[in-house]
Design an enzyme around this catalytic site. Structure first.
Site, short mmCIF file in Angstrom:
data_model
loop_
_atom_site.label_atom_id
_atom_site.label_comp_id
_atom_site.label_asym_id
_atom_site.label_seq_id
_atom_site.Cartn_x
_atom_site.Cartn_y
_atom_site.Cartn_z
N GLN A 26 0.84 -1.20 0.00
CA GLN A 26 0.00 0.00 0.00
C GLN A 26 0.88 1.25 0.00
O GLN A 26 1.78 1.39 0.83
CB GLN A 26 -0.88 -0.03 1.26
CG GLN A 26 -1.23 1.30 1.89
CD GLN A 26 -2.41 1.96 1.24
OE1 GLN A 26 -2.24 2.55 0.18
NE2 GLN A 26 -3.57 1.85 1.83
N ARG A 59 0.23 4.24 0.86
CA ARG A 59 0.06 5.07 2.04
C ARG A 59 0.64 4.36 3.26
O ARG A 59 0.24 3.25 3.61
CB ARG A 59 -1.42 5.36 2.26
CG ARG A 59 -1.66 6.35 3.40
CD ARG A 59 -3.14 6.62 3.56
NE ARG A 59 -3.37 7.73 4.47
CZ ARG A 59 -4.57 8.10 4.89
NH1 ARG A 59 -5.64 7.46 4.46
NH2 ARG A 59 -4.71 9.11 5.71
N GLY A 74 -22.41 2.74 9.07
CA GLY A 74 -21.86 1.60 8.35
C GLY A 74 -20.86 2.04 7.29
O GLY A 74 -20.62 3.23 7.09
N GLY A 126 -9.12 1.02 -0.06
CA GLY A 126 -10.05 1.12 1.06
C GLY A 126 -9.50 0.66 2.39
O GLY A 126 -10.26 0.35 3.32
N GLU A 127 -8.16 0.64 2.52
CA GLU A 127 -7.59 0.16 3.79
C GLU A 127 -7.99 1.05 4.96
O GLU A 127 -8.22 0.56 6.07
CB GLU A 127 -6.06 0.09 3.70
CG GLU A 127 -5.43 -0.46 4.98
CD GLU A 127 -3.94 -0.68 4.87
OE1 GLU A 127 -3.27 -0.68 5.92
OE2 GLU A 127 -3.44 -0.88 3.75
N ARG A 161 -10.84 2.61 5.37
CA ARG A 161 -12.19 2.21 5.77
C ARG A 161 -12.17 0.89 6.54
O ARG A 161 -12.89 0.71 7.52
CB ARG A 161 -13.08 2.07 4.52
CG ARG A 161 -13.68 3.38 4.04
CD ARG A 161 -14.23 3.24 2.63
NE ARG A 161 -13.21 3.42 1.63
CZ ARG A 161 -13.20 2.83 0.45
NH1 ARG A 161 -14.16 2.00 0.11
NH2 ARG A 161 -12.23 3.07 -0.40
N ASN A 187 -5.66 6.47 -3.83
CA ASN A 187 -5.08 7.32 -2.78
C ASN A 187 -4.86 8.74 -3.28
O ASN A 187 -5.07 9.71 -2.55
CB ASN A 187 -3.76 6.72 -2.30
CG ASN A 187 -3.94 5.67 -1.22
OD1 ASN A 187 -4.35 5.99 -0.11
ND2 ASN A 187 -3.69 4.42 -1.55
#
Length: 290
Positions: free
Chosen positions: A41, A43, A62, A81-82, A84, A116
């Site tokens: 990743q 980020r 949610g 989406g890490e 989240r 990102n």
């Protein structure tokens, strides 16, 4: 899935479009424990305060946007989406919505980077490292990377130059103590060993980018040679000194400045006059002892 107009180059929608059929089939939910973050990743830093705020929102509403994943050896690996996913774990959720797509390592890296960048999640150093990974590990050219993320080739080149900074200065940029503009200015310093010291000075003095550029020009400027005006001033002082000493001693004085070989010449007429000069300079006891 429609491609967004005016988006970021070959943006996230465009990249996902190649996998749209698989993505539609893979839309589902998965247990958080079956999902793994992507070790590559781009980020690296996650703001804990912002993550906590997102976790509060997820606890109430949610996870609205599914996490994009691919399946490897029976487990889901996050592509996009890490943040989240991390917030959902903090919120105590056991399941999250996912979109499963088919993607090799190269495709996964592209999607993760574009996602990102679109969300402005990366600091300048993380961006540069991600661009470098696409080039070094997956064989993309700078121009190809630029098309993926909607940047010019020169913008990619300038971003990659940030990786030439000393590690300490890269950390200043990643932490936000120095802007990308400051960093690019500092890269112009010819003596690379001076960059870190200059960066410390910029931070200490809270210098603007323009002030930093001025500092760089000063550091790169050759040493100033003595000006003609300064030489004339020195000469005037020497002549004034000659007149003052000559008047005090009552005899002609000549001062010759020549570095380590500089001299003071004192005039005298005969041995008796020389004796008088020596008594002035060394005292009667010294002359009588000769």
């Amino acid at each position: 899935m429609a491609i967004k107009k005016g988006g970021l180059g070959r943006g996230l929608d465009a990249i996902l479009l190649d996998n749209s059929e698989d993505a539609e089939k893979g839309a589902s939910v998965a247990r958080i424990s079956d999902i793994e973050p992507n070790p590559d990743q781009p980020r690296k830093n996650f703001d804990n305060e912002a993550l906590s705020a997102l976790a509060d929102s997820i606890a109430e509403y949610g996870v609205i946007q599914p996490i994009t994943v691919r399946k490897i050896d029976g487990r889901y690996h996050i592509i996009a989406g890490e943040r989240r996913w991390r917030a959902a774990r903090m919120a105590g959720l056991s399941e999250v919505p996912i979109t499963v797509i088919s993607a090799d390592d190269k495709k996964a890296a592209e999607i993760s980077l574009v996602e990102n960048i679109q969300r402005k999640n990366l600091d300048p150093i993380e961006e540069a490292e991600a661009f470098s990974a696409l080039i070094e590990e997956y064989g993309l050219t700078q121009e190809e990377v630029g098309r993926r993320v909607g940047r010019s080739r020169s913008a990619i080149t300038n971003s990659l130059r940030l990786l030439e900074l000393p590690p300490a200065v890269m950390k200043y940029v990643a932490d936000g103590q120095l802007s990308e503009g400051h960093a690019k200015a500092l890269l112009g310093i010819k003596d690379k060993s001076s960059i870190e010291r200059a960066a410390d000075n910029v931070i200490l003095r809270a210098m603007s980018v323009r002030e930093t550029e001025k500092l760089v020009r000063e550091l790169n400027a050759p040493p100033k040679a003595p000006t003609e005006k300064k030489a004339e001033t020195d000469l005037d002082y020497t002549r004034q000194l000659e007149r003052s000493v000559s008047k005090h001693l009552g005899r002609p004085i000549k001062i010759v400045q020549n570095g380590e070989n500089s001299t003071i010449n004192i005039g005298f007429s005969d041995n008796k006059d020389l004796d008088a000069v020596l008594r002035l300079l060394c005292g009667d006891d010294f002359v009588d002892s000769l």
